[in-house]
Each structure stands twice: as C-alpha cells, then as structure tokens.
Design a protein around this motif. Structure first.
Motif, PDB file in Angstrom:
ATOM      1  N   HIS A 120       0.824  -1.202   0.000  1.00  0.00           N
ATOM      2  CA  HIS A 120       0.000   0.000   0.000  1.00  0.00           C
ATOM      3  C   HIS A 120       0.854   1.245   0.000  1.00  0.00           C
ATOM      4  CE1 HIS A 120       0.407  -1.421   4.211  1.00  0.00           C
ATOM      5  NE2 HIS A 120       0.813  -0.194   4.411  1.00  0.00           N
ATOM      6  N   ILE A 141      -5.704   1.234  -2.466  1.00  0.00           N
ATOM      7  CA  ILE A 141      -5.722  -0.187  -2.818  1.00  0.00           C
ATOM      8  C   ILE A 141      -5.571  -0.387  -4.319  1.00  0.00           C
ATOM      9  CG2 ILE A 141      -7.052  -2.320  -2.721  1.00  0.00           C
ATOM     10  CD1 ILE A 141      -8.374  -1.326  -0.218  1.00  0.00           C
TER      11      ILE A 141
ATOM     12  N   THR B  17      -6.958  -5.677   3.590  1.00  0.00           N
ATOM     13  CA  THR B  17      -6.182  -4.445   3.680  1.00  0.00           C
ATOM     14  C   THR B  17      -6.333  -3.828   5.060  1.00  0.00           C
ATOM     15  OG1 THR B  17      -6.639  -4.072   1.348  1.00  0.00           O
ATOM     16  CG2 THR B  17      -5.783  -2.210   2.592  1.00  0.00           C
TER      17      THR B  17
END
Lengths: 380, 113
Positions: A120, A141, B17
C-alpha cells in the motif's frame, strides 16, 4: 452463494470423482487438485486461492478465508511448496504462515512481507499517534474486483501456451446449436487436429457424452445453480483433462448470452454462436458478449429460406458493437461454411504451436549460451 | 450482473487491507466503476450494504466513482467519450470505435480508524 457469480448456493461438480470443486457455505470453492507450481506475469495483481485436501465430509458450517492477494510489480517465479497444517482454530480471523522456499530477486528498494499484506501507498493523515486518539487513514488499494478470477485465468493461459494448446471459449444462448456444431467440427477435424472439450452445463452430462461419442476426450462441469464457467473451474478441468501438445481445446460455456462475457477463462478467443432463429437484433441487445468475442459464428443458415431473418442487419449490428469482429456463416447440418471455420481453427492452432516452438527455441539457445559460459569459467 | 459476488470480492479486499493496517474499523470504501463495466450501480450499493455486515466495514460509507466510457474513434482519430457499448461517436456518428477505458471495476481506497 457461488463465489464468483453470486447465483445462489449449489455444488459445482466436475465429473470424474468426488474430488470435485465444491462450494462452501461461505462461498469458497475447494478442489482436491494441487496446482501449485506457477509463475507470475510482471505487474499483474493476482491472487491464489489455496486449494487443499479436505475430507469429503468436511463440516461446511464454518468459513475460512483462504484467498490472499499479493500485489507485486516485478517478475519472479515461486515454487510454492508448503504443508498445510489443518490444526487451526476457526476464529473469524486467522493467518496462514506460509514457509516459502524461494529466492526472490526483488527490485531495489522494494519491500513486502509474506504475511498477507497488500502493498500500500500513501499512508496519509496522522503520522504520530497519541494514546486514545483514533486516527483515520486513507489506504490506497487500486485493485481490480475481478482479480481473483483473472489470477486463475492467467495461470490457465500460461499453462495452455506452454503446451501450444489453442483454446476457444464458445458462448451463446441455450439452443443456438453449439454442441451440434462442436460435434460436427470434431468429426471434420479427425486426422487433422486433436481436440479436447470442456463442457459446462447446470446439470446433466448429455453434452460431454455426445462429444465422447465422436472419440474426442471431454470433461463435464456441472455448475449446479451457477450461470457461467469461471477460471478456477477450468483450471481444475485442465489438470484432469491434460490436453495434448499442439491440440485444440474447446470450452463450451453454459448457455447464457449475459454472464460469461465478463469472465476470462484463459482462452485465446471467445467465439459467440448466434443462430438465425434467434433474431438479427441480438448483438445490440447483448452488446457485452458480442464485444468480448473475436469471432461470431452465425449458425443454422440452412434454415434461412424458412425465416424472415435480416442477414445484413445482423452483420451490421454485430459490427456496430464490435467493429473488429470476424463473422462466419455456417450450418452444422448441411456443412455449408464449415470449411472456413475449420481453416480459422487451424490457423489459430498453428500460431499456438509455433509460439510454443519459438519459446522452446529461445530457451534452448539460452541453455547453450549458459553452458558455453560455464565451460569458459571452468577453463574446459 | 453479479453485484452480490462483486460485493463479496470487495469485502475480501477491504478486510485484508484493513487487517494488514491494524484497523479497528473501516469508515469509507471507494470504488471506481466504469460506465462500460457490467455493473448496475444501485444493485452494487444494495449488495455492498448487505455483504459488509459483520465485517470490519459494516456501516462504512460507500463512495462509487463512475468513470466515463472512453474510446478511440478511428475516423476522427480522436479520443471520445461514450455512454454505452454500441453508441456511435458523438462527433461523426461512426461505429468504428475501439474502447479504451471505463470498463473496469476497482477498489480504489479505504478510510480506516
């Protein structure tokens, strides 16, 4: 529900044993094949769904998320040899620690961990932290939502290319004559090209049976409630079918002019079969499918005298949504137009096997170079 | 088409994430959906809300950035915008077009706390 299509729950079954691909309650599909050797294209975002052996009577009530996605922007090969130890607790979150025996050549300055972190950028906002203070952070992302399917598709494409196999994804609505066309095509290709077939239907193995009656190998995938084949199913089928080098692979998709358009299976081309009894407006009504296809086979042309089908309008409509589309008019019952279709296939198969030979050649030369280098270093 | 399955994919990407960044919750998810992608935006909103329940992104705001369908008009030799596949070039009305963008669906970023 089905992992990729959300079409309700069901069991995907691939004929040839209970080691089929099956869909768990949480949507993960597992098969009992272990295709783990793979290479990655540089820059591609990809995921691996880790398929591992379960007892067939595995309790489906809990979910585990096993897919993990890596973003890499460099080329490397992994051979993933890892043992899956199944003594893990079934909390909502768990990590798999994968011991990879691999050597990575990383681009300078690139760091990533082999935990399941995505790469990231831009951790903006608060740099420091004060205890008790929540910080909002924006995490970039930029990942394709269909990345999972595309990962499988890329692997399929590479596996097919390595064996010089020319793969076609045949799509159409139900009843267009795909299977009859396929049967006739195989009969006419006897002695010219070896053909293997993957058949997709919700239920029954009628189509695979019809193909096998011609002498060609066929594997039936039953999707249950699923409305299209996906790349993971095809990956499993390929492992079972093992098409011969320099052969043709026909993937007959589920009869459906909508859903298969969005799913790359790893094929060289999508071929859309439209029959003259379906109407000349279909390319405009289902533009995504006709835009995704390289070739349209206009089938059942032997029936034209009995129909009020506007042929020119149909051709124009197809070219409107896809100016580059090739069009061949055929009849699987009268054999009209079949010669041009067979020639199209043979050209594609030729290109695929030449590609393979070119790569073999390149690699052999590289080997020779390295051997010469080694000889010089060893002073022999 | 398949917005439910796409929402599941989004959930996976977002959760992974978020966890990798030690988030306690996700407050915003931003998707980029091209006008030529085979996605119905309202169905996507609905599916997202349903699917994120029980995840770190439950209750997160969903922002969908619609991007234009772009194509190259071979007659005009110019980049143009099209609303749908099968639309002609707005300038010259030709159908000789090559789609260049607006057919993708992506998770752009998320806001976490």
């Amino acid at each position: 529900m089905c992992m990729t299509c959300g079409c309700g729950s069901g069991e995907t079954h691939i004929e040839g044993g209970d080691a089929g691909v099956h869909t768990h309650a949480d949507g993960t599909t597992h098969s009992h094949a272990h295709p783990h050797g793979h290479s990655h294209d540089g820059g591609a975002a990809h995921s691996h769904a880790h398929e591992h052996a379960h007892e067939p009577t595995h309790d489906d009530a809990h979910g585990h998320g096993h897919g993990h996605d890596h973003d890499h922007d460099h080329d490397h090969d992994h051979d993933h040899d890892h043992d899956h130890d199944h003594d893990h607790d079934h909390d909502q979150d768990h990590d798999h620690d994968h011991d990879h025996d691999d050597d990575h050549d990383h681009a300078q300055g690139h760091t990533h961990s082999h935990g399941h972190a995505a790469v990231h950028y831009g951790l903006g906002a608060a740099g420091g932290a004060a205890p008790g203070m929540s910080q909002t952070r924006l995490v970039q992302i930029e990942r394709d939502i269909l990345a999972k399917n595309d990962g499988h598709a890329q692997r399929n494409r590479a596996a097919l290319a390595a064996r010089g196999v020319f793969a076609l994804n045949l799509v159409s609505s139900p009843g267009s004559g795909k299977t009859t066309l396929l049967v006739r095509t195989i009969e006419l290709l006897q002695g010219r090209l070896p053909v293997a077939v993957v058949e997709g239907d919700q239920q029954t193995s009628f189509d695979a049976d019809r193909i096998r009656a011609t002498g060609a190998p066929a594997l039936q995938i039953n999707t249950g409630k699923g409305c299209h084949l996906d790349a993971a199913m095809v990956e499993t089928a390929l492992a079972r079918l093992a098409p011969a080098e320099d052969s043709v692979l026909m993937i007959e998709n589920v009869g459906n002019l909508v859903c298969p358009a969005g799913f790359d299976l790893g094929e060289a081309h999508k071929v859309v079969v439209l029959s003259v009894t379906e109407g000349e407006d279909k390319p405009l009504k289902y533009p995504d499918m006709f835009a995704a296809a390289s070739l349209m086979l206009l089938n059942k042309i032997d029936l034209l005298p009995h129909l009020r089908f506007d042929l020119q309008a149909c051709l124009a409509n197809a070219r409107r949504v896809n100016p580059a589309i090739e069009i061949l008019q055929v009849s699987a019952t009268s054999d009209e137009g079949m010669a041009a279709w067979l020639a199209w296939i043979e050209r594609g198969a030729q290109a695929a096997s030449q590609q393979r030979l070119a790569e073999v050649d390149t690699l052999q030369r590289r080997v020779a170079e390295l051997e010469a280098q080694l000889a010089r270093l060893q002073g022999t | 088409m398949h917005e439910m399955a796409l929402a599941e994919s989004v959930r996976e990407i977002v959760e992974e994430t978020a966890r990798a960044n030690d988030a306690r919750r996700v407050s915003l998810v931003r998707l980029e959906i091209g006008r030529l992608a085979q996605v119905e935006i309202e169905a996507m909103r609905f599916a997202f809300e349903v699917v994120q329940r029980g995840s770190l992104a439950e209750g997160a705001r969903l922002e969908i950035v619609e991007t234009d369908g772009t194509a190259w008009c071979m007659l005009c030799s110019a980049a143009i915008v099209i609303g749908r596949r099968g639309d002609p070039c707005p300038a010259c009305q030709s159908f000789q077009l090559q789609v260049t963008g607006g057919d993708r669906m992506r998770v752009m970023d998320i806001e976490i706390e």
